[in-house]
Design a protein around this motif. Structure first.
Motif, PDB file in Angstrom:
ATOM      1  N   GLN A   1       0.159  -3.544   1.909  1.00 39.81           N
ATOM      2  CA  GLN A   1      -0.110  -4.923   1.495  1.00 39.81           C
ATOM      3  C   GLN A   1       0.993  -5.397   0.558  1.00 39.81           C
ATOM      4  OE1 GLN A   1      -0.938  -8.216  -0.607  1.00 39.81           O
ATOM      5  NE2 GLN A   1      -1.140  -6.353  -1.814  1.00 39.81           N
TER       6      GLN A   1
ATOM      7  N   GLU B   1      -3.120 -11.557  -2.196  1.00 40.48           N
ATOM      8  CA  GLU B   1      -4.343 -10.785  -2.466  1.00 40.48           C
ATOM      9  C   GLU B   1      -4.258 -10.354  -3.928  1.00 40.48           C
ATOM     10  OE1 GLU B   1      -6.728  -7.847   0.339  1.00 40.48           O
ATOM     11  OE2 GLU B   1      -5.228  -6.764  -0.831  1.00 40.48           O
TER      12      GLU B   1
ATOM     13  N   SER C   1      -8.650  -4.097  -1.855  1.00 41.27           N
ATOM     14  CA  SER C   1      -8.089  -4.829  -0.714  1.00 41.27           C
ATOM     15  C   SER C   1      -9.191  -5.226   0.271  1.00 41.27           C
ATOM     16  CB  SER C   1      -7.076  -3.914  -0.023  1.00 41.27           C
ATOM     17  OG  SER C   1      -6.407  -4.622   0.978  1.00 41.27           O
TER      18      SER C   1
ATOM     19  N   ALA D   1      -6.364  -8.290   3.293  1.00 41.03           N
ATOM     20  CA  ALA D   1      -5.145  -7.631   3.777  1.00 41.03           C
ATOM     21  C   ALA D   1      -5.501  -6.595   4.839  1.00 41.03           C
ATOM     22  CB  ALA D   1      -4.397  -6.981   2.626  1.00 41.03           C
TER      23      ALA D   1
ATOM     24  N   LYS E   1      -3.041  -2.831  -8.864  1.00 40.92           N
ATOM     25  CA  LYS E   1      -2.925  -3.463  -7.540  1.00 40.92           C
ATOM     26  C   LYS E   1      -1.813  -2.799  -6.717  1.00 40.92           C
ATOM     27  CE  LYS E   1      -3.868  -6.376  -4.283  1.00 40.92           C
ATOM     28  NZ  LYS E   1      -4.974  -5.925  -3.402  1.00 40.92           N
TER      29      LYS E   1
END
Ligand code: M6R
Length: 377
Positions: A113, A160, A165, A168, A372
């Protein structure tokens, strides 16, 4: 980046995660956009690897971590089915350390992602050193993994923000399916009309995801009611197996409770010993139009765990009443071909985890201990 600031706001939802779950019809729709020419051939403009090289590929290795690796596992079923190319899926951080057999005839598909996951970046570098061509499936324009790959297929899920997630994942599966269909077209494994039939099924997915979202109240309520659960198990078979693991990962990340995803066929080889009175088990049913044996075997699994006291929560296709008698809760998703089902069956699991974690009062956008993008090995 081609994202604007407005797209990164919560849009009236309580959390980015909730917004991103609700963005999923668009995430899939945008990823599918503009992929066919006027003759109906699939075109992947960004895929700038010589066609002769793609025709000579004799193995695909998908490299990714976490949710992106589960997207790869879903894609494996489709790519092998459509292209007849042996496909391995490996966690990026394991790949380099086992002396993998990778050469000029290997196509590596790196799914990320963020495009910045260090484990995947290092695996990409290693694979290229061995002579493999690398296609990145990525949601972030200009990030490092696509820049260091031979080609890129962008997912168009939009930003995102939530650490967990969601959109994605669906966009990655969609992009990997496009890649599989493209290879099948190029190598002559599928006729144009067969590819167009799958594309037509894919085109219906955004509206079907919207149907799941519009009917989410019951699963939200169940998530809220189960906020005191200490452990939840997830079972799936075939493409439902990675979906089960993804459902478990969402629950671990967001609600900090023990959750495991198992292949339903593996139950009798050990995990069934975990089943005791009151143990919640989420079962991802294969489509009832899948191979009879596939569906029937999961029905038996539901019966087996129910007989041992499990509280069974079943995600099934509309019209599949086969497990109603053995389930405490059944949630239906619209009917869709077997290989595309993960694009629908994942959604109730995301909503379940979000509701359960919210009921516990946790920050669903920033779960503890997680970042992230994992930019260290
Ligand atoms: O950015 P990436 O797709 O490379 O990230 C991979 C994993 O770190 C990521 O999917 C992680 O597992 C998520 N927190 C899952 O929700």
């Amino acid at each position: 980046m081609n994202w604007d600031a407005a797209a990164a706001e919560k849009g009236g939802y309580d959390s980015f995660m909730e917004k991103e779950i609700n963005d999923q019809p668009d995430a899939v729709g945008q990823t599918l956009l503009g992929r066919s020419d006027i003759k109906g051939n699939l075109v992947l403009d960004e895929l700038r690897i010589d066609e002769s090289i793609l025709r000579s590929v004799d193995k695909i290795v998908v490299l990714a971590c976490g949710t992106s690796a589960y997207a790869g596992q879903v894609a494996k079923y489709a790519i092998e089915h459509w292209c007849r190319i042996p496909t391995e899926v490996e966690l990026s951080h394991e790949f380099r350390y086992r002396d993998p057999i990778v050469n000029e005839k290997t196509l590596v598909v790196a799914i990320s992602q963020s495009g910045e996951t260090m484990d995947t970046l290092m695996a990409v570098r290693y694979a290229r050193e061995q002579g493999a061509k690398v296609v990145a499936i990525c949601n972030t324009n200009g990030s490092t993994i696509p820049r260091e790959s031979d080609a890129v297929l962008y997912t168009h899920a939009g930003p995102e923000i939530a650490v967990a997630s969601t959109k994605a994942f669906l966009a990655q599966i969609t992009a990997a399916y496009l890649l599989g269909l493209y290879l099948a077209q190029l190598r002559g494994n599928k006729y144009r009309d067969e590819i167009n039939a799958v594309m037509a099924d894919l085109a219906e997915i955004p509206a079907k995801i919207q149907t799941v979202l519009d009917n989410a109240d019951k699963i939200k309520q169940l998530g809220t009611e189960m906020s005191q659960a200490k452990s939840v198990l997830f079972l799936g078979r075939h493409v439902g197996f990675p979906v089960a693991m993804e459902g478990a990962l969402k629950l671990k990340e967001l609600a900090y409770i023990h959750a495991e995803g198992f292949a339903a066929g593996e139950l009798k080889h050990g995990p069934i010993a975990l089943i005791e009175e009151g143990q919640p088990v989420v079962v991802v049913m294969p489509s009832s139009s899948a191979r009879d044996s596939l569906h029937a075997k999961v029905v038996s699994n539901v019966q087996e765990i129910r007989a041992r006291g499990a509280v069974t929560i079943v995600i099934a296709e509309e019209g599949d009443t086969s497990v109603e008698a053995y389930s405490e809760h059944v949630f239906y998703v619209p009917a869709t071909p077997t290989l595309l089902a993960p694009l629908l069956t994942t959604v109730p699991l995301q909503i379940f985890a979000l509701a359960l974690a919210s009921a516990k009062g946790y920050d669903v956008d920033q779960p503890r201990n997680l970042a992230k993008s994992v930019t260290v090995e």
